[in-house]
Design an enzyme around this catalytic site. Structure first.
Site, PDB file in Angstrom:
ATOM      1  N   SER A   9       0.845  -1.195   0.000  1.00 34.75           N
ATOM      2  CA  SER A   9       0.000   0.000   0.000  1.00 34.75           C
ATOM      3  C   SER A   9       0.879   1.242   0.000  1.00 34.75           C
ATOM      4  CB  SER A   9      -0.904   0.017   1.225  1.00 34.75           C
ATOM      5  OG  SER A   9      -1.484   1.304   1.324  1.00 34.75           O
ATOM      6  N   HIS A  33      -1.192  -1.258  -4.317  1.00 33.35           N
ATOM      7  CA  HIS A  33      -2.476  -0.886  -3.723  1.00 33.35           C
ATOM      8  C   HIS A  33      -2.508   0.629  -3.519  1.00 33.35           C
ATOM      9  CE1 HIS A  33      -6.065  -1.798  -1.268  1.00 33.35           C
ATOM     10  NE2 HIS A  33      -5.644  -0.845  -0.445  1.00 33.35           N
ATOM     11  N   ASP A  35      -4.642   3.771  -2.146  1.00 35.45           N
ATOM     12  CA  ASP A  35      -5.740   4.154  -1.255  1.00 35.45           C
ATOM     13  C   ASP A  35      -6.191   5.571  -1.576  1.00 35.45           C
ATOM     14  OD1 ASP A  35      -6.057   1.860   0.567  1.00 35.45           O
ATOM     15  OD2 ASP A  35      -3.975   2.288   1.070  1.00 35.45           O
ATOM     16  N   MET A  37      -8.660   8.528  -0.910  1.00 35.41           N
ATOM     17  CA  MET A  37      -9.560   8.972   0.175  1.00 35.41           C
ATOM     18  C   MET A  37      -9.981  10.412  -0.070  1.00 35.41           C
ATOM     19  SD  MET A  37      -7.370   7.656   3.432  1.00 35.41           S
ATOM     20  CE  MET A  37      -6.675   6.015   3.522  1.00 35.41           C
ATOM     21  N   HIS A  66      -8.204   1.301  -4.372  1.00 35.72           N
ATOM     22  CA  HIS A  66      -9.152   1.161  -3.266  1.00 35.72           C
ATOM     23  C   HIS A  66      -9.822   2.510  -3.053  1.00 35.72           C
ATOM     24  CE1 HIS A  66      -9.654   0.203   1.332  1.00 35.72           C
ATOM     25  NE2 HIS A  66     -10.807   0.413   0.714  1.00 35.72           N
ATOM     26  N   MET A  68     -11.949   5.019  -1.359  1.00 40.32           N
ATOM     27  CA  MET A  68     -12.618   5.387  -0.103  1.00 40.32           C
ATOM     28  C   MET A  68     -13.197   6.788  -0.296  1.00 40.32           C
ATOM     29  SD  MET A  68      -9.853   3.708   2.483  1.00 40.32           S
ATOM     30  CE  MET A  68      -8.625   3.637   1.195  1.00 40.32           C
ATOM     31  N   MET A 137     -11.856  -5.694   4.777  1.00 38.74           N
ATOM     32  CA  MET A 137     -11.058  -4.752   5.574  1.00 38.74           C
ATOM     33  C   MET A 137     -10.822  -5.330   6.962  1.00 38.74           C
ATOM     34  SD  MET A 137     -10.252  -2.230   3.670  1.00 38.74           S
ATOM     35  CE  MET A 137      -9.434  -1.275   4.959  1.00 38.74           C
ATOM     36  N   PHE A 143      -6.886   5.153   7.618  1.00 41.27           N
ATOM     37  CA  PHE A 143      -5.530   5.400   8.093  1.00 41.27           C
ATOM     38  C   PHE A 143      -4.679   4.133   8.017  1.00 41.27           C
ATOM     39  CE2 PHE A 143      -8.421   8.316  10.091  1.00 41.27           C
ATOM     40  CZ  PHE A 143      -7.787   9.541   9.904  1.00 41.27           C
ATOM     41  N   GLY A 144      -3.395   4.328   7.710  1.00 42.93           N
ATOM     42  CA  GLY A 144      -2.440   3.231   7.784  1.00 42.93           C
ATOM     43  C   GLY A 144      -1.998   3.041   9.229  1.00 42.93           C
ATOM     44  N   ASP A 175      -6.857  -6.304   4.038  1.00 43.73           N
ATOM     45  CA  ASP A 175      -6.191  -4.992   4.076  1.00 43.73           C
ATOM     46  C   ASP A 175      -6.348  -4.358   5.445  1.00 43.73           C
ATOM     47  OD1 ASP A 175      -5.212  -2.435   3.534  1.00 43.73           O
ATOM     48  OD2 ASP A 175      -6.904  -1.856   2.263  1.00 43.73           O
ATOM     49  N   GLY A 176      -5.191  -4.098   6.082  1.00 45.18           N
ATOM     50  CA  GLY A 176      -5.173  -3.370   7.343  1.00 45.18           C
ATOM     51  C   GLY A 176      -4.434  -4.147   8.417  1.00 45.18           C
ATOM     52  N   GLY A 177      -3.332  -3.594   8.892  1.00 43.70           N
ATOM     53  CA  GLY A 177      -2.577  -4.232   9.970  1.00 43.70           C
ATOM     54  C   GLY A 177      -1.931  -5.545   9.584  1.00 43.70           C
TER      55      GLY A 177
HETATM   56  C1  DX5 Z   1      -6.585   1.880   5.253  1.00 36.94           C
HETATM   57  C2  DX5 Z   1      -6.060   1.475   3.912  1.00 36.94           C
HETATM   58  C3  DX5 Z   1      -4.980   0.479   3.936  1.00 36.94           C
HETATM   59  C4  DX5 Z   1      -3.710   0.945   4.626  1.00 36.94           C
HETATM   60  C5  DX5 Z   1      -2.995  -0.253   5.134  1.00 36.94           C
HETATM   61  O1  DX5 Z   1      -7.668   2.700   5.065  1.00 36.94           O
HETATM   62  O2  DX5 Z   1      -7.113   0.907   3.145  1.00 36.94           O
HETATM   63  O3  DX5 Z   1      -4.686   0.035   2.623  1.00 36.94           O
HETATM   64  O4  DX5 Z   1      -2.867   1.655   3.767  1.00 36.94           O
HETATM   65  O5  DX5 Z   1      -1.949   0.194   5.919  1.00 36.94           O
HETATM   66  P1  DX5 Z   1      -1.239  -0.760   7.009  1.00 36.94           P
HETATM   67  O6  DX5 Z   1      -0.670  -1.923   6.252  1.00 36.94           O
HETATM   68  O7  DX5 Z   1      -0.212   0.136   7.570  1.00 36.94           O
HETATM   69  O8  DX5 Z   1      -2.303  -1.173   7.978  1.00 36.94           O
HETATM   70 ZN    ZN Z   2      -6.565  -0.005   1.240  1.00 40.72          ZN
END
Ligand code: DX5
Ligand code: ZN
Length: 220
Positions: A9, A33, A35, A37, A66, A68, A137, A143-144, A175-177
């Site tokens: 990402s 990927h 993101d 937003m 992606h 958002m 998700m 947020f990352g 996706d996420g964490g």
């Molecule tokens: C969150 C995004 C993710 C994010 C993942 O809204 O959709 O793609 O960038 O970041 P990490 O891998 O740091 O959780």
């Molecule tokens: Zn994403």
């Protein structure tokens, strides 16, 4: 099980150095990927079409976009023109997934559906056959750097079971964490496409981080 794919990402990359950041990982990953937003569908603003268009000149990686944003379908034509390949739409953001899918196909984009953590898999079941990928998700989007929510593992299992039982070749993305430990759990539950921002771009050695993710998933 489908082929394992790694999708870094860009959100966690150095935005003043995007071409170099992407070039570093490009030989080792399967897609990028992105993101997108809008500060409305999620409480954060990231980047949009001009950045995607600039980046397209520096890489041939598949752009997994992606969305958002509110009214994501409004951007399909621009997204395709900027170099997007696959558009991932939140089921929570659209009223007519069938129409969104045909609109995406019409402009030449691949299409996928995204589910927020509280949204059950049943919400997308009638539309899965229209999709190339379903994204589950594992954090609340926006947020990352957030922590993986283990409660989505059960939904990932249901998604994998449903897709296999229906003989579909739809990818299941998470996706996420995502880090080696959570990737292993998600892979075991049936995900085959792994998004990771922090774990790749904030690592001292992003290439080694990609390889660690692959090893963890293969060892599941
Ligand atoms: C969150 C995004 C993710 C994010 C993942 O809204 O959709 O793609 O960038 O970041 P990490 O891998 O740091 O959780
Ligand atoms: Zn994403």
């Amino acid at each position: 099980m489908d082929h394992i794919k790694i999708a870094p990402s860009l959100l966690a990359a150095d935005f003043a150095n995007l071409a170099a950041e992407v070039a570093l990982v490009e030989p080792y990953v399967d897609m990028l990927h992105l993101d997108i937003m809008d500060g409305h569908f999620v409480p954060n603003i990231s980047f949009g079409m001009p950045v995607i268009e600039s980046l397209r000149k520096h890489t041939s990686l598949l752009f997994d976009c992606h969305m958002m944003t509110t009214n994501p379908d409004v951007y399909f034509t621009e997204l395709k023109q900027a170099g997007g390949d696959l558009v991932m739409i939140h089921i929570e953001a659209i009223t007519d997934p069938t129409e969104a899918a045909s609109k995406a196909r019409e402009v030449g984009l691949g299409f996928g559906l995204v589910l927020n953590p509280p949204t059950p898999f049943e919400a997308v079941e009638p539309f899965v056959e229209l999709a190339d990928m379903v994204l589950i998700m594992s954090v609340h989007p926006g947020f990352g750097g957030q922590s993986f929510m283990p409660e989505v593992l059960e939904k990932t299992e249901s998604a994998r079971k449903w897709v296999d039982e229906h003989g579909l070749s739809v990818d299941i993305q998470i996706d996420g964490g995502i880090n080696p430990e959570t990737a292993r759990l998600a892979g075991r539950a049936g995900a085959n496409v792994f998004v990771a921002g922090t774990a790749i771009f904030r690592a001292d050695d992003p290439v080694a981080a990609v390889q660690e993710l692959r090893q963890a998933i293969n060892g599941r």
